[in-house]
Scaffold this active site. Structure first.
Site, short mmCIF file in Angstrom:
data_model
loop_
_atom_site.label_atom_id
_atom_site.label_comp_id
_atom_site.label_asym_id
_atom_site.label_seq_id
_atom_site.Cartn_x
_atom_site.Cartn_y
_atom_site.Cartn_z
N CYS A 114 0.82 -1.23 0.00
CA CYS A 114 0.00 0.00 0.00
C CYS A 114 0.85 1.27 0.00
CB CYS A 114 -0.95 0.01 1.19
SG CYS A 114 -2.13 -1.34 1.12
N HIS A 249 -3.23 7.63 1.74
CA HIS A 249 -3.61 6.28 1.34
C HIS A 249 -5.01 6.02 1.88
CE1 HIS A 249 -3.83 2.09 0.66
NE2 HIS A 249 -3.65 1.73 1.92
N ASN A 279 -10.00 0.22 -0.57
CA ASN A 279 -8.54 0.29 -0.50
C ASN A 279 -7.96 -0.33 -1.78
OD1 ASN A 279 -5.82 -0.04 0.05
ND2 ASN A 279 -6.11 -0.89 2.10
O1 UT7 Z 1 -3.78 -0.72 3.39
C1 UT7 Z 1 -2.98 -1.45 4.24
C2 UT7 Z 1 -3.26 -1.10 5.59
N1 UT7 Z 1 -4.51 -1.71 6.03
C3 UT7 Z 1 -5.20 -1.06 6.91
O2 UT7 Z 1 -4.83 0.05 7.23
C4 UT7 Z 1 -6.38 -1.73 7.55
C5 UT7 Z 1 -6.37 -1.40 9.00
N2 UT7 Z 1 -7.43 -2.03 9.77
C6 UT7 Z 1 -8.71 -1.64 9.66
O3 UT7 Z 1 -9.07 -0.82 8.85
C7 UT7 Z 1 -9.68 -2.21 10.66
O4 UT7 Z 1 -8.98 -2.87 11.68
C8 UT7 Z 1 -10.73 -3.15 10.05
C9 UT7 Z 1 -11.69 -2.37 9.20
C10 UT7 Z 1 -10.02 -4.21 9.22
C11 UT7 Z 1 -11.53 -3.86 11.14
O5 UT7 Z 1 -12.13 -2.92 11.99
P1 UT7 Z 1 -12.04 -3.09 13.57
O6 UT7 Z 1 -12.86 -2.04 14.14
O7 UT7 Z 1 -10.57 -3.13 13.92
O8 UT7 Z 1 -12.72 -4.48 13.81
P2 UT7 Z 1 -12.10 -5.84 14.39
O9 UT7 Z 1 -11.14 -6.44 13.44
O10 UT7 Z 1 -11.62 -5.58 15.77
O11 UT7 Z 1 -13.39 -6.74 14.45
C12 UT7 Z 1 -14.51 -6.39 15.27
C13 UT7 Z 1 -15.59 -7.43 15.04
C14 UT7 Z 1 -15.10 -8.87 15.15
O12 UT7 Z 1 -16.09 -9.62 15.75
P3 UT7 Z 1 -15.95 -10.01 17.31
O13 UT7 Z 1 -14.69 -10.81 17.39
O14 UT7 Z 1 -15.88 -8.70 18.05
O15 UT7 Z 1 -17.20 -10.80 17.55
C15 UT7 Z 1 -14.98 -9.28 13.70
O16 UT7 Z 1 -15.17 -10.70 13.53
O17 UT7 Z 1 -16.14 -7.29 13.72
C16 UT7 Z 1 -16.14 -8.56 13.07
N3 UT7 Z 1 -15.97 -8.34 11.64
C17 UT7 Z 1 -17.01 -8.14 10.81
N4 UT7 Z 1 -18.33 -8.07 11.02
C18 UT7 Z 1 -19.12 -7.84 9.97
C19 UT7 Z 1 -14.82 -8.30 10.93
N5 UT7 Z 1 -15.10 -8.07 9.63
C20 UT7 Z 1 -16.44 -7.97 9.53
C21 UT7 Z 1 -17.32 -7.73 8.47
N6 UT7 Z 1 -18.65 -7.66 8.73
N7 UT7 Z 1 -16.89 -7.54 7.20
#
Ligand code: UT7
Length: 322
Positions: A114, A249, A279
């Site tokens: 990225c 980005h 992204n």
């Molecule tokens: O470009 C390269 C760099 N990449 C990035 O910068 C990405 C950085 N990370 C992010 O943008 C975020 O961490 C995400 C968008 C990937 C995830 O958001 P988050 O607020 O950190 O959520 P999380 O990973 O902590 O997940 C929270 C909950 C989990 O469920 P539990 O364990 O709390 O029950 C996940 O299983 O959300 C769940 N979850 C989803 N739910 C519905 C994860 N993906 C999804 C989804 N739909 N697509």
């Protein structure tokens, strides 16, 4: 005479097919509401079967050349950032070179995921500064749809396909003049396991799928981006109030908001395309730049701060006067 790179044109290309969050929710345990709230993403573009990274890149390159009023024969360097090359080799840049009908100069790929566009821009800018290239094409192009695990809701909803390009021309470095003022690159390979593809020619002989520990990547992104934008400003003796546009980005609206907040920049001075493009990895910064230029927000003489962070980890920033 000291030289710097003037960005004399930019262009973009997005595949025709648009996939909205609701379409993904038909086959995955996710919802439009979750994706929008956590990321700001509403939709993404997906390349057609048989449409390759080099096709997207060549289309963006043609648009950038046309915007610059230049022809492929004027270019003596192509640096293409991608993590999704057409083939393991040759470099996708060489395939783009052939598609553009350019037969002289050099063409190669840069791989910083990225952050790839910032890396490619820094490489090309350094070629221009030392006089090894006069006119350079810098491209960020990706078909991430091909390396996603479409059963993993934690990653597949986040990415899209696209390409953006800029044309650099050597110009005399004058105080207050247009061009790239500085570039700043970092990497830290200790964090590989937080964002990677679980395949490759040397390890598995397969292409593999993207794997990410999203929450950890988020945490590092916020910290590293704040540090590198501070470094870019300090290197030029500037403060954040001098920035006209932050061109970040586009990984997550919340990461962009955090960087802008730390700089004290209002949302109106951030170019955001994540809602419509998702992204697009190395393509996201040049896509956002091209959009800001095309719609007239970015104007001559304005100061731009470009930044990105990605797998590796890699991260970087660039200050440029338009
Ligand atoms: O470009 C390269 C760099 N990449 C990035 O910068 C990405 C950085 N990370 C992010 O943008 C975020 O961490 C995400 C968008 C990937 C995830 O958001 P988050 O607020 O950190 O959520 P999380 O990973 O902590 O997940 C929270 C909950 C989990 O469920 P539990 O364990 O709390 O029950 C996940 O299983 O959300 C769940 N979850 C989803 N739910 C519905 C994860 N993906 C999804 C989804 N739909 N697509």
């Amino acid at each position: 005479m000291a030289l710097r790179s003037h960005i004399v044109g930019c262009g973009a290309y997005l595949p025709d097919r648009v996939v909205a969050n609701a379409e993904l929710a038909q086959s995955l345990d996710t919802s439009d509401a979750w994706i929008v709230e956590r990321t700001g993403i509403h939709q993404r573009h997906i390349a057609a079967a048989g449409e390759f990274t080099s096709d997207l890149a060549a289309a963006a390159a043609r648009a950038a050349l046309s915007h610059a009023g230049l022809a492929a024969g004027d270019i003596d360097l192509i640096v293409l950032a991608t993590a999704t090359p057409d083939r393991t080799f040759p470099a996708t840049a060489a395939r783009v070179q052939a598609k553009l009908g350019m037969t002289r100069g050099a063409a190669f790929d840069v791989q910083a995921v990225c952050s790839g566009f910032i890396y490619a821009l820094a490489v090309a800018d350094n070629f221009v500064r030392v006089g090894q290239a006069r006119t350079a094409l810098v491209i960020g192009a990706e078909t991430f749809s091909r390396i996603l695990d479409w059963t993993d809701r934690g990653t597949c909803v986040l990415f899209g396909d696209g390409a953006g390009a800029v044309v650099l021309r050597a110009t005399a470095a004058e105080p207050g003049g247009a061009g790239i003022l500085s570039t700043h690159l970092h990497s830290d390979g200790r964090y590989e396991d937080l964002l990677y593809v679980d395949g490759g020619p040397s390890s598995t002989q397969t292409v593999g799928h993207l794997r990410m520990v999203g929450r950890e990547v988020f945490r590092h992104a916020v910290t590293n981006l704040a540090a590198v934008v501070g470094e870019a400003l300090a290197a030029n003796g500037l403060t954040a109030d001098a920035i006209d546009w932050l061109v970040p980005h586009q990984a997550n609206q919340r990461i962009m908001d955090s960087t802008a907040r730390k700089l004290g920049l209002p949302a109106e001075r951030v170019i955001s395309t994540v809602a419509r493009h998702a992204n697009t990895s190395a393509a996201s910064v040049p896509l956002a730049l091209a959009e800001g230029v095309r719609d007239g927000r970015i104007r001559q003489g304005q100061l731009l701060l470009l930044e990105a962070m990605g797998g590796g980890f890699t991260w970087g920033a660039c200050l440029a006067r338009w």
